[in-house]
Design an enzyme around this catalytic site. Structure first.
Site, PDB file in Angstrom:
ATOM      1  N   GLU A  72      11.626  83.254  57.415  1.00 15.66           N
ATOM      2  CA  GLU A  72      11.251  82.730  58.722  1.00 15.66           C
ATOM      3  C   GLU A  72      12.380  82.971  59.711  1.00 15.66           C
ATOM      4  O   GLU A  72      13.487  83.378  59.350  1.00 15.66           O
ATOM      5  CB  GLU A  72      10.887  81.244  58.619  1.00 15.66           C
ATOM      6  CG  GLU A  72       9.646  81.009  57.756  1.00 15.66           C
ATOM      7  CD  GLU A  72       9.173  79.579  57.764  1.00 15.66           C
ATOM      8  OE1 GLU A  72       9.651  78.793  58.597  1.00 15.66           O
ATOM      9  OE2 GLU A  72       8.312  79.247  56.942  1.00 15.66           O
ATOM     10  N   HIS A  91       7.431  74.240  68.875  1.00  9.54           N
ATOM     11  CA  HIS A  91       7.083  75.373  68.015  1.00  9.54           C
ATOM     12  C   HIS A  91       6.513  76.480  68.894  1.00  9.54           C
ATOM     13  O   HIS A  91       5.675  76.221  69.754  1.00  9.54           O
ATOM     14  CB  HIS A  91       6.066  74.960  66.963  1.00  9.54           C
ATOM     15  CG  HIS A  91       5.974  75.919  65.822  1.00  9.54           C
ATOM     16  ND1 HIS A  91       5.367  77.150  65.944  1.00  9.54           N
ATOM     17  CD2 HIS A  91       6.430  75.846  64.546  1.00  9.54           C
ATOM     18  CE1 HIS A  91       5.449  77.787  64.792  1.00  9.54           C
ATOM     19  NE2 HIS A  91       6.090  77.017  63.921  1.00  9.54           N
ATOM     20  N   GLY A 104       5.364  60.070  54.356  1.00 13.72           N
ATOM     21  CA  GLY A 104       5.582  61.498  54.239  1.00 13.72           C
ATOM     22  C   GLY A 104       6.503  61.751  53.057  1.00 13.72           C
ATOM     23  O   GLY A 104       6.753  60.863  52.224  1.00 13.72           O
ATOM     24  N   HIS A 140       6.852  69.906  68.435  1.00 13.61           N
ATOM     25  CA  HIS A 140       6.742  70.051  66.985  1.00 13.61           C
ATOM     26  C   HIS A 140       7.649  69.120  66.204  1.00 13.61           C
ATOM     27  O   HIS A 140       7.210  68.473  65.254  1.00 13.61           O
ATOM     28  CB  HIS A 140       7.050  71.503  66.614  1.00 13.61           C
ATOM     29  CG  HIS A 140       6.839  71.833  65.179  1.00 13.61           C
ATOM     30  ND1 HIS A 140       5.621  71.680  64.538  1.00 13.61           N
ATOM     31  CD2 HIS A 140       7.691  72.323  64.230  1.00 13.61           C
ATOM     32  CE1 HIS A 140       5.724  72.062  63.278  1.00 13.61           C
ATOM     33  NE2 HIS A 140       6.984  72.435  63.056  1.00 13.61           N
ATOM     34  N   ARG A 150      16.478  72.805  65.210  1.00 15.21           N
ATOM     35  CA  ARG A 150      16.279  72.852  63.760  1.00 15.21           C
ATOM     36  C   ARG A 150      15.973  74.264  63.277  1.00 15.21           C
ATOM     37  O   ARG A 150      15.128  74.952  63.840  1.00 15.21           O
ATOM     38  CB  ARG A 150      15.133  71.919  63.375  1.00 15.21           C
ATOM     39  CG  ARG A 150      14.772  71.963  61.892  1.00 15.21           C
ATOM     40  CD  ARG A 150      13.707  70.958  61.562  1.00 15.21           C
ATOM     41  NE  ARG A 150      12.415  71.273  62.153  1.00 15.21           N
ATOM     42  CZ  ARG A 150      11.480  72.024  61.574  1.00 15.21           C
ATOM     43  NH1 ARG A 150      11.717  72.591  60.404  1.00 15.21           N
ATOM     44  NH2 ARG A 150      10.319  72.225  62.162  1.00 15.21           N
ATOM     45  N   ARG A 165      13.904  79.300  67.188  1.00 16.94           N
ATOM     46  CA  ARG A 165      12.656  78.780  67.736  1.00 16.94           C
ATOM     47  C   ARG A 165      12.726  78.486  69.227  1.00 16.94           C
ATOM     48  O   ARG A 165      11.760  78.727  69.949  1.00 16.94           O
ATOM     49  CB  ARG A 165      12.253  77.507  66.983  1.00 16.94           C
ATOM     50  CG  ARG A 165      11.579  77.782  65.673  1.00 16.94           C
ATOM     51  CD  ARG A 165      11.098  76.505  65.018  1.00 16.94           C
ATOM     52  NE  ARG A 165      10.312  76.832  63.843  1.00 16.94           N
ATOM     53  CZ  ARG A 165       9.843  75.917  63.006  1.00 16.94           C
ATOM     54  NH1 ARG A 165      10.078  74.642  63.207  1.00 16.94           N
ATOM     55  NH2 ARG A 165       9.132  76.287  61.956  1.00 16.94           N
TER      56      ARG A 165
END
Length: 519
Positions: free
Chosen positions: A111, A226, A12, A331, A366, A270
């Site tokens: 966001e 999520h 990644g 998530h 997070r 979240r």
């Protein structure tokens, strides 16, 4: 003079950046169990958060990150993330990443829990794919040696120091690769849960291998769910950026309900949004809630979120005309291998970066779009510390635990574990449910064999036991960890949890004791 050797595990953003940067001064071998570039990064939609605009500030980004983390962040780590992030974004651009622009300037979105619009994106909702493809091209053009379809089974520990990895190829052949240092960038463990936005490769292999070798893990109970995945098989992610652009969450009757749970409604942290949706789904007897983006218009949705638009239509939804059904899904793992501010673990010679690491940046929850930035910043810092003296810590064991879980019990079935954790260690937890899960986990036998699936299953079963044990030990609710029997945050638990193995019998069938602590 012999050039020092580094093994990087995972492809990644964290692994690719670490490999590229280390290759300037080291001989680098990059190992991945799938094809180069298959990782969570590829599927990241929303973007990467960084202070790149004059109406924003590093201080505001720090404050937003700390607020989301529910009192469990490492402030120093957060300050490093937010202060060094802008330069690392410029480095990505130099490596060929093409972020979206509007009127000649970087495009940006907002966001949940961000006080400013600071989230950069590429290809609309294909940010991760854009970053991944640029970095893969750079790796292919470099002198990095790449081993694809190669599974890192365990770490090699010699005289208390990590000296390489033991790998298994797709034919079951075992190989030992020696190195002066190992950087784990192997991602999270979303496949612990029945519903996840993660790809199939996210089985926690690096964290499990590090744990068996004696490295300390931290905050493994904190898994982020999520709020919005498409309520269809596969749980395709519907980016938080959709709500950032103005989409609303509605119950089955068409009523906007998130304001009942938080003044920021759809843009609350979240964990708050995910639990609010889950509660509403329960009230509706399992019917999904609806995400209403119709006010944004068909042209905007297709241009800004082409991937979501395409997948929604493939499932028969025209989200420009009707709300689409959404549901929470596992998530991101805030926990992982405990590291310092240079990516160094408690095991000399072992670095961890990206989602496999627990840097303290994210705390208990997070902040949206901080994960790609964390991978970037701390991959850079870890490579810069290669060859430096290792911080003093507890002596590391030399024994790799080949049988970390029982060999006598019921045959292990991955799907059963995934549903067990979803039901007992998901968004809502309690002592009775967690105790039941711990008993069930202990009753499974360790999967055997050298197939990738068997190796993944062993790692998932190992990590499931650690997560459940840590969730039981944290008798409070904080961030993504919510206990029905302890629904409030408790100042006595405003500390990081750690878990470490202590070998008590050497040899190929080592036994162990596992200690949980709050420090």
């Amino acid at each position: 003079m012999v050039t020092p050797r580094v093994i990087v595990v995972g492809t990644g953003i964290a692994g690719l950046v670490a490999a590229l940067r280390a290759a300037r001064t080291h001989t680098v071998t990059l190992v991945t169990k799938a094809e180069l570039g298959e990782s969570n990064t590829r599927y990241a939609q929303g973007g990467i958060a960084a202070v790149m605009f004059p109406d924003d500030s590093v201080g505001a980004h720090i404050d937003d990150t700390l607020a989301a983390g529910a009192g469990l962040n490492s402030r120093e780590a957060v300050e490093i993330l937010c202060a060094e992030g802008p330069d690392r974004i410029r480095d990505l651009v130099a490596l060929g990443v093409e972020f979206d622009h509007e009127n000649g300037l970087l495009a940006r979105g907002r966001e949940a829990a961000h006080s400013s619009a600071r989230v950069l994106h590429a290809g609309g909702d294909a940010t991760g794919a854009g970053i991944e493809s640029a970095l893969v091209r750079a790796v292919r053009a470099s002198n990095v040696s790449v081993l694809e379809f190669t599974f890192v089974r365990d770490l090699l520990v010699v005289d208390g120091q990590v000296r390489g990895v033991e790998t298994v190829d797709s034919a079951g052949a075992i190989r030992r690769l020696e190195a002066d240092a190992v950087i784990l960038a192997s991602g999270g463990a979303g496949q612990l849960y029945a519903h996840t936005t993660n790809p199939a490769v996210a089985t926690g292999d690096g964290a499990a291998a590090a744990f068996r070798a004696g490295a300390r893990l931290a905050d493994v109970e904190f898994y982020q769910f999520h709020p919005t995945s498409l309520a269809v098989p596969g749980n395709f992610l519907v980016s938080e950026a959709v709500r950032g652009e103005g989409a609303l969450l509605l119950d089955a009757t068409g009523r906007r309900f998130m304001a009942d749970w938080h003044p920021d409604a759809e843009l609350a942290p979240r964990d708050v949004v995910a639990r609010g949706i889950a509660r509403q789904v329960a009230v509706q007897d399992g019917a999904p809630v609806l995400l209403d983006a119709t006010g944004l218009g068909a042209a905007f949705l297709e241009a800004r979120f082409p991937g979501i638009d395409r997948v929604s239509r493939a499932h028969g939804f025209d989200w420009s005309r009707e709300p689409i059904p959404v549901t929470p899904a596992a998530h991101y793992w805030m926990g992982g291998i405990e590291t310092d501010l240079r990516g160094r673990s408690s095991l000399p010679g072992l670095y961890a970066v990206g989602e496999v690491a627990s840097t303290g940046v994210h705390g208990a929850n997070r902040l949206a779009s901080n994960s790609l930035l964390e991978s970037l910043v701390f991959a850079w810092r870890s490579v810069d510390s290669l060859g430096q003296p290792w911080p003093e810590d507890h002596p590391a064991p030399d024994t790799v635990l080949r049988d970390p879980i029982g060999s006598d019990g019921e045959p292990f079935v991955r799907a059963e574990l995934q549903h067990l954790l979803w039901d007992t260690a998901g968004m809502f937890r309690s002592a009775p449910a967690l105790e039941s899960a711990r008993s069930r986990i202990a009753g499974w036998s360790a999967p055997s064999g050298l197939s990738f699936a068997a190796l993944e299953d062993r790692n998932l079963l190992e990590l499931a036991g650690l997560l459940v044990g840590a969730a039981l030990a944290r008798r409070e609710s904080r961030g993504a960890h919510f206990r029905d029997d302890y629904p409030e945050a408790d100042p006595r638990f405003a500390r990081h949890s750690t878990v470490q193995v202590t070998p008590i019998a050497p040899g190929p069938h080592a036994t162990k004791e596992t200690s949980h602590a709050l420090v």
